[in-house]
Design a protein around this motif. Sequence first.
Motif, short mmCIF file in Angstrom:
data_model
loop_
_atom_site.label_atom_id
_atom_site.label_comp_id
_atom_site.label_asym_id
_atom_site.label_seq_id
_atom_site.Cartn_x
_atom_site.Cartn_y
_atom_site.Cartn_z
N VAL A 1 -102.38 50.27 -6.16
CA VAL A 1 -101.13 50.28 -5.39
C VAL A 1 -101.28 51.24 -4.20
O VAL A 1 -100.85 50.92 -3.08
CB VAL A 1 -99.95 50.68 -6.28
CG1 VAL A 1 -98.67 50.80 -5.47
CG2 VAL A 1 -99.75 49.67 -7.41
N ASP A 2 -101.91 52.38 -4.43
CA ASP A 2 -102.15 53.31 -3.33
C ASP A 2 -103.05 52.69 -2.26
O ASP A 2 -102.84 52.92 -1.06
CB ASP A 2 -102.77 54.61 -3.84
CG ASP A 2 -101.80 55.44 -4.68
OD1 ASP A 2 -100.58 55.21 -4.58
OD2 ASP A 2 -102.28 56.30 -5.45
N ALA A 3 -104.03 51.91 -2.68
CA ALA A 3 -104.91 51.24 -1.72
C ALA A 3 -104.12 50.23 -0.89
O ALA A 3 -104.34 50.10 0.33
CB ALA A 3 -106.06 50.55 -2.44
N GLN B 1 -108.41 42.92 3.83
CA GLN B 1 -109.33 42.70 2.70
C GLN B 1 -109.13 43.73 1.61
O GLN B 1 -109.16 43.40 0.41
CB GLN B 1 -110.78 42.71 3.20
CG GLN B 1 -111.12 41.51 4.04
CD GLN B 1 -112.38 41.68 4.85
OE1 GLN B 1 -112.95 42.75 4.95
NE2 GLN B 1 -112.81 40.58 5.47
N VAL B 2 -108.90 44.97 1.99
CA VAL B 2 -108.62 46.02 0.99
C VAL B 2 -107.36 45.66 0.20
O VAL B 2 -107.33 45.77 -1.04
CB VAL B 2 -108.48 47.40 1.67
CG1 VAL B 2 -107.89 48.44 0.72
CG2 VAL B 2 -109.83 47.86 2.19
N ALA B 3 -106.33 45.22 0.90
CA ALA B 3 -105.10 44.85 0.21
C ALA B 3 -105.33 43.64 -0.71
O ALA B 3 -104.82 43.62 -1.84
CB ALA B 3 -104.00 44.53 1.24
N LEU B 4 -106.09 42.67 -0.25
CA LEU B 4 -106.35 41.48 -1.06
C LEU B 4 -107.10 41.82 -2.35
O LEU B 4 -106.73 41.35 -3.43
CB LEU B 4 -107.14 40.44 -0.26
CG LEU B 4 -106.42 39.78 0.91
CD1 LEU B 4 -107.41 38.95 1.73
CD2 LEU B 4 -105.29 38.91 0.42
N VAL B 5 -108.13 42.62 -2.23
CA VAL B 5 -108.91 43.00 -3.41
C VAL B 5 -108.05 43.81 -4.37
O VAL B 5 -108.10 43.61 -5.59
CB VAL B 5 -110.19 43.77 -3.00
CG1 VAL B 5 -110.88 44.39 -4.21
CG2 VAL B 5 -111.14 42.84 -2.25
N SER B 6 -107.22 44.69 -3.84
CA SER B 6 -106.34 45.49 -4.69
C SER B 6 -105.32 44.62 -5.41
O SER B 6 -105.06 44.83 -6.60
CB SER B 6 -105.62 46.56 -3.85
OG SER B 6 -106.56 47.44 -3.28
N VAL B 7 -104.76 43.65 -4.71
CA VAL B 7 -103.81 42.73 -5.36
C VAL B 7 -104.52 41.92 -6.43
O VAL B 7 -103.97 41.69 -7.52
CB VAL B 7 -103.11 41.82 -4.31
CG1 VAL B 7 -102.34 40.70 -4.98
CG2 VAL B 7 -102.19 42.65 -3.43
#
Length: 163
Positions: free
Chosen positions: A86-88, A59-65
């Motif tokens: 990108v760091d997230a 979920q963190v990656a999805l929100v960051s993307v």
Amino acid sequence: MGKLAVHALRAVLVVVLAGTVFVQALMVWVLASGSDPEDGSLPLTPLRVITILGMVSVQVALVSVWRLVTMVRRGTVFSHAAFRYVDAVIGAIVAAALLWFAVTALNAPGQRADPGVTVIMGGVGLAILGVALIVLVLRMLLAQAVARDVEAAQMQAELDEVI
């Protein structure tokens, strides 16, 4: 990035996010109900907790993307603000790899007769870390692009002063 590509990517992100929330809710429900007795073959409770945490990393990656795609559409991706997203993503991928290694460690005692499964699972964990390294390289490319953009803006300002 075209509108169609942005809408398609966002649709995929929403579907995957909904799927991760569903899996998390299911795991929390099963943990809370306590109705599934463990038969001793695998430690189910730790695996369920790892699954919940794994879904958080996704979920963190999805929100960051999502945020990065928004920045691309606005033309602001070549800024220092993009680095936190990108760091997230990198952090989420590393967390997912560590969680996968935890799953591998929990699964290993049951694979004494066939240790190849554990080796393959370890290889998958290394591959996940490899993806984090690829994103790190892309972050370095973004840093170079941001530096070039700042340099070009300074040169343009100097040229404007001369003219």
